[in-house]
Each structure stands twice: as C-alpha cells, then as structure tokens.
Design a protein around this motif. Structure first.
Motif: not given
Length: 338
Positions: A144-146, A213-219, A222-227, A233-245
C-alpha cells in the motif's frame, strides 16, 4: 466460504468500473464536504474582507484550489454580507437568506480538476496494488505504501499544470486563444518546468499523506475485520478505517500543508504583480521562517479545521469507492453465472 464469495475472489473489478466507483465517490465527497469550506471562507471574508487580486484556498474535500478575488462587489459569493455570529449561525443564515444552493458556491469549476485527479489516483492505486501482489505472490505490508506513493505522485504531476491554467483563467477571464498564447509565452520564457510551479510543496504534502493513509487504512481494515469475525469489510468498517487513517495522515503532514498554502499564495502574489520570485522561496526556508516567527506550533496551525475537513472526506470517499467496487463485483459474478 460461500460460492458467491469464491466467485468474487476470482472475478476482478475492471479499471472502467474502478473509475466509475471513484468518480461517484469523488462527487459525493465534494457535495458533502464543500459546505464546510464555503462557510469557513465566508467567515474569513467577513472578518478580513478579500481585496481584488488577493487569493484564498478553496477546498472541495478532494483537492485544494487557489481562487483569486475578482471585482464584482457584493455579487460574488465570497463577498456577500452575512453578519454571521459563528459557524452554525453562518450555515442557517446562508440557507435562509441565499438559498441552500449557496452552500456549494464555487464548486463546479473546481470539480473539473478534482474529479479527474481523484479518478486517476484511486484507479492507479488499485491497479498498482493488484500488479505488485501478483508479481510478489504475497500480500506484503509495504505494497500500500509503494502503490500510494506512485499513484499520488502521478496524479499530482498530471493535474498540476492544468490547475495552474485553471487559476489563470479564473483570475484573468482568458479566452482559449489568449490562454494558448499565455501557455506558449510561459513555456518559451521559463521552459516547460514553469507549468509545474508549486508542484514540489504539493508533492511534499500529498505523497507522504498517501503513503501513510493507505498503509494505515489497509491495516485498520484488516484488524477491524478480524475483530468482527468477518471475511469482507462492511461499509462501516471502510468508513471508520478511512476516517482514522485520514486523521492520522492529516496530523502528520500538517506542517507541509501550512507551507504549501503559504507558498501557493506567495507564488501567486509574485506572479500577479510581475515580480521575480526570490531565491529564498524554497519549502524548507518557508518552514524555517514559520518556526522562527511563530515557534514549532506554527507548523501545526489550523489542525482542528483540517481534521474536521479531512476525516469525513476520507471516510466518505473510501467507503463510497469500496461500496461501488463491491456492487460492480457482484454484477460481474452474476453475469458470469448466467
């Protein structure tokens, strides 16, 4: 794993479908985020009226655009009197006195640049990520970084000269013939590189932002999906990951945002007054001057407004984009089944 999920793993979304998904996300993001910036600019103009020739930065949630004040008195959207008492008061008074459409003042001209830039960026990121994963045959964390660095670098490089031309057209009301003369003259006098003036501070802010952004978003995704015990991922998982990253990257790259805004406005001032640009205008010198004048905290001025803008913009853009891709993926699976 159910058959549809297995089918979705094999069947990919086409580049055209990625473009459509990113275009939808870009338009939705700008429609939701632009009113925040319009209100901010109206409050700025009320406290410190914009003179003719003065420039200000307009953000539609996708890109920052340099806008130049024109003549026109109180007819221009950013010069209309409002007597606002604060942000919420400004929202309500603009809607009541000028109509709800006024919250999107100045948006159409900026979308001509912002939407193509976003489409290039997101499509390139996904295509590069898929290419790297297929070549390396592994889901490495640095992919994701590259991909983020290369995609953002490409998008900024393509759009930078077009944005310079858009600013010039807006400030001078050039016809296309006059614009062609202006570009030809600029290239003959200063070379092709002059069309990318202001490119360096944009790259210094946007490329590190994209990598983080992309490094943290992908991590995070993945972490929220595992939890949550989910495979996709659901819409809310993508939304939360996007906002935080997006928030983390916004804080980390804020010093470059402060420098970029200052350099953009200084460049325009020198060019509009036909003054030769001083040699001490480098990004690092501007950064040192800010620290000398306002201390280290000066590099982090405007943190809260930037977070208020970036967090929802990143969340809306990525969740809409992922939703669009998931929609097209399901359509592709059904098409293959029947």
């Amino acid at each position: 794993m159910d058959p549809e999920t297995r089918g979705q793993e094999i069947i990919k979304v086409t580049p055209l479908q990625q473009m459509l998904a990113s275009c939808t996300g870009a338009i939705l993001t700008s429609v939701i985020v632009t009113p925040l910036d319009v209100v901010k600019i109206r409050l700025q103009a009320q406290n410190n009226p914009f003179r003719k020739g003065k420039c200000f930065v307009y953000s539609n949630g996708l890109m920052d655009h340099l806008c130049v004040c024109e003549e026109g008195g109180n007819k221009l959207w950013y010069k209309k009197p409002g007597n606002f008492q604060g942000t919420l008061d400004a929202f309500f008074k603009i809607i009541r006195n000028e109509g709800i459409k006024s919250l999107w003042s100045g948006l159409p001209p900026t979308l001509v640049m912002a939407v193509p830039a976003t489409v290039i960026y997101f499509t390139c990121y996904d295509q590069l990520s898929a290419l790297l994963r297929s070549k390396l045959r592994e889901d490495k964390t640095y992919i994701p970084i590259v991909a983020g660095i290369v995609a953002r670098f490409g998008a900024v490089t393509v759009i930078s000269p077009l944005e310079l031309i858009r600013t010039k057209m807006q400030s001078k009301k050039f016809s296309y013939v006059e614009l062609h003369r202006f570009v030809s003259k600029k290239v003959s006098e200063d070379g092709w590189i002059s069309l990318w003036r202001g490119w360096a501070p944009t790259v210094l802010r946007d490329v590190p932002f994209s990598a983080m952004y992309w490094y943290n978003y992908e991590i995070l995704k993945k972490w929220l999906c595992e939890k949550s015990g989910l495979y996709e991922p659901t819409f809310m998982i993508n939304f939360t990951s996007g906002a935080l990253s997006g928030s983390f990257a916004a804080v980390a790259t804020l010093p470059f945002d402060v420098v970029k805004t200052q350099k953009q406005t200084q460049l325009w001032t020198y060019e509009s007054h036909k003054i030769s640009m001083p040699l001490h205008m480098s990004t690092w010198v501007i950064m040192k001057n800010i620290v000398a004048k306002n201390g280290f905290s000066g590099l982090f001025s405007g943190l809260i407004p930037r977070l208020i803008k970036i967090a929802p913009a990143c969340a809306i853009m990525i969740s809409t984009y992922e939703f669009g891709k998931a929609f097209f993926q399901k359509q592709n699976v059904r098409r293959q089944q029947y």
